[in-house]
Motif scaffolding. Structure first.
Motif: not given
Length: 70
Positions: A30-56
């Motif tokens: 799970a740690l390796i999975c989280g690290y790979a996801l955090a360093t992937s090209p998708l990390s910006g989209a995931i961060d934007g999704l989290g920001n949108g949820i917090s604003v909502a």
């Protein structure tokens, strides 16, 4: 681009270790999975999704009534 296949493999390993009830393996994969996801090209989209949820959530907790067009 290697991080997405690593994420998928580590995600599969997490599921496999979970089914086999190997707690140390679950934690490590799970740690390796989280690290790979955090360093992937998708990390910006995931961060934007989290920001949108917090604003909502912040807007939903606002006590002011919704504006009307009347």
């Amino acid at each position: 681009m290697i991080s997405i296949p690593v994420f998928l493999l580590a995600g599969g390993a997490t599921w496999l270790f979970w089914r086999a009830d190997i707690r140390a393996g679950v934690m490590l994969s799970a740690l390796i999975c989280g690290y790979a996801l955090a360093t992937s090209p998708l990390s910006g989209a995931i961060d934007g999704l989290g920001n949108g949820i917090s604003v909502a959530v912040q807007n939903a907790s606002n006590d002011q009534p919704a504006s009307s067009s009347r």
